[in-house]
Design an enzyme around this catalytic site. Structure first.
Site, mmCIF file in Angstrom:
data_model
loop_
_atom_site.group_PDB
_atom_site.id
_atom_site.type_symbol
_atom_site.label_atom_id
_atom_site.label_comp_id
_atom_site.label_asym_id
_atom_site.label_seq_id
_atom_site.Cartn_x
_atom_site.Cartn_y
_atom_site.Cartn_z
ATOM 1 C CB SER A 94 -0.732 -0.262 1.437
ATOM 2 O OG SER A 94 -0.168 -0.032 2.574
ATOM 3 N N GLY A 95 0.297 2.575 -0.541
ATOM 4 C CA GLY A 95 0.824 3.776 -0.141
ATOM 5 C C GLY A 95 0.105 4.858 -0.189
ATOM 6 C CG ASN A 96 1.306 8.636 0.355
ATOM 7 O OD1 ASN A 96 1.177 8.317 1.221
ATOM 8 N ND2 ASN A 96 2.350 8.770 -0.119
ATOM 9 N N GLY B 182 -3.136 4.061 -2.640
ATOM 10 C CA GLY B 182 -4.036 3.215 -3.109
ATOM 11 C C GLY B 182 -3.111 2.146 -2.373
ATOM 12 C CE LYS C 122 0.009 1.245 -8.517
ATOM 13 N NZ LYS C 122 1.450 2.463 -8.656
ATOM 14 C CG ASP D 48 9.311 6.518 -7.435
ATOM 15 O OD1 ASP D 48 10.139 6.919 -6.360
ATOM 16 O OD2 ASP D 48 8.217 6.525 -6.658
#
Ligand code: ADE
Length: 334
Positions: free
Chosen positions: A33-35, A37, A64, A196
């Site tokens: 998970s991350g910012n 979703g 995702k 990234d």
């Protein structure tokens, strides 16, 4: 005012061949998970060519989706990630897109479906195997800096060097470095800037194949050889100083991040500049300071890292140079 994503899909350039029917997808546990979703593990029912009405094969996949399906900005970002992935051909060191669910959305949720990598992300994989890491570092005189020298000198392949209970050796680290350079070389040729690149965004399969993933910030560029825009959240510890300053992203800013990823690999997952607080990082780098040589890192690989961190982008190697530099280094030298 922007239309909700499901109303925009018909005029965005999304090749329909990637569309997956929602009912073919079984969605299971959360694996990340991350910012933005979350990523969940799932199974995709595949048609059996001999028996097309039945869905026999079930392929493990990663799915995702965004945290809030009502968040148009997040949905748009995921959609852009999907469009990028559609345009990228298959490559062994880049995660493959399997498809997406973009129509008849349940609760408005858009799904991006990629192949599943059994060993998860490289950062956690490295950290998990720290305790049983087997150092087979070979110094310049061809001596193995290792208590099991007699065993090592008779072996040639990385996997056969490892005593039972060990998963990872220095040769594996070199192999990861090489594979990521290979994947980035391919992406640079698209041309595409990833923006990234970090160990957390590289996935690893059951047979130790690295796949570059997470194209959430990736951009394709056409006429100019750079992409200029400010991403929402900046991974500053992985970013070249000129990218932090100007938001101009090039192959050479990805090369800087590649150097940081090498640092993560050869420290078995340490945080870059762990002693330097965020607010001091800019001055630290301006003073010409860089990450120190990791314990399990060959001098040649540390030299490569430092070249990736040259203050002038023009002096840094490109991915082609990184690739050829590492080629052949992932074998014992003697
Ligand atoms: N975590 C995020 N994406 C993944 C994938 N494709 N496979 C395994 N773990 C993941």
């Amino acid at each position: 005012k922007q239309l909700p994503i499901e109303e925009r899909t018909d005029y965005l350039p999304y090749p329909r061949k990637f569309e997956i029917a929602r009912e073919k997808l079984e969605i299971n546990e959360k694996i990340g998970s991350g910012n933005f979703g979350s990523v969940k593990k799932g199974l995709l029912s595949m048609a059996d060519p001999k028996n097309p009405t039945e869905h026999r094969r079930r392929l493990p996949v990663a799915i995702k989706s965004t945290k809030h399906s009502s968040d148009v900005e997040l949905q748009t970002m995921l959609y852009e990630e999907l469009i990028i992935m559609c345009a990228i051909e298959k490559h062994p060191n880049v995660i493959a897109l399997i498809g997406a669910v973009t129509t008849n959305l349940r609760k408005g949720e858009l799904y991006l479906v990629t192949e599943y990598a059994d060993n998860g992300d490289l950062l956690n994989y490295l950290r998990k195997h720290r305790e049983t890491f087997h150092n087979t570092l070979i110094d310049r005189k061809g001596q193995v800096i290792n208590e099991n020298y007699s065993i090592l000198s008779q072996q040639t392949e990385s996997t056969r060097l490892l005593p039972p209970g060990y998963t990872l050796s220095t040769l594996d680290l070199l192999s990861f470095a090489f594979q990521i350079a290979n994947g980035m070389l391919f992406l640079a040729g698209v041309p595409c800037v990833h923006r990234d690149l970090a160990a957390r965004n590289v996935l690893i399969t059951s047979n130790k194949i690295c796949r570059i993933a997470d194209f959430g910030l990736a951009k394709r560029y056409t006429d100019k050889n750079y992409y200029r825009a400010k991403p929402a959240a900046l991974p500053v510890r992985w970013m070249a100083p000129e990218a932090v300053e100007t938001y101009k992203f090039t192959e050479k800013t990805d090369v800087w991040s590649y150097g940081i990823t090498l640092y993560e690999i050869f420290t078995l997952g340490c945080r870059p500049y762990s002693q330097v607080p965020d607010e001091e990082l800019e001055a630290f780098l301006k003073n010409g300071k860089r990450n120190e040589q990791p314990k399990y890192c060959h001098d040649e690989v540390y030299a490569l890292m430092n070249n990736c961190w040259h203050k002038s982008p023009g002096v840094r190697p490109d991915f082609n140079t990184c690739f050829h530099y590492l080629k052949g280094k992932n074998k014992p030298v003697h």
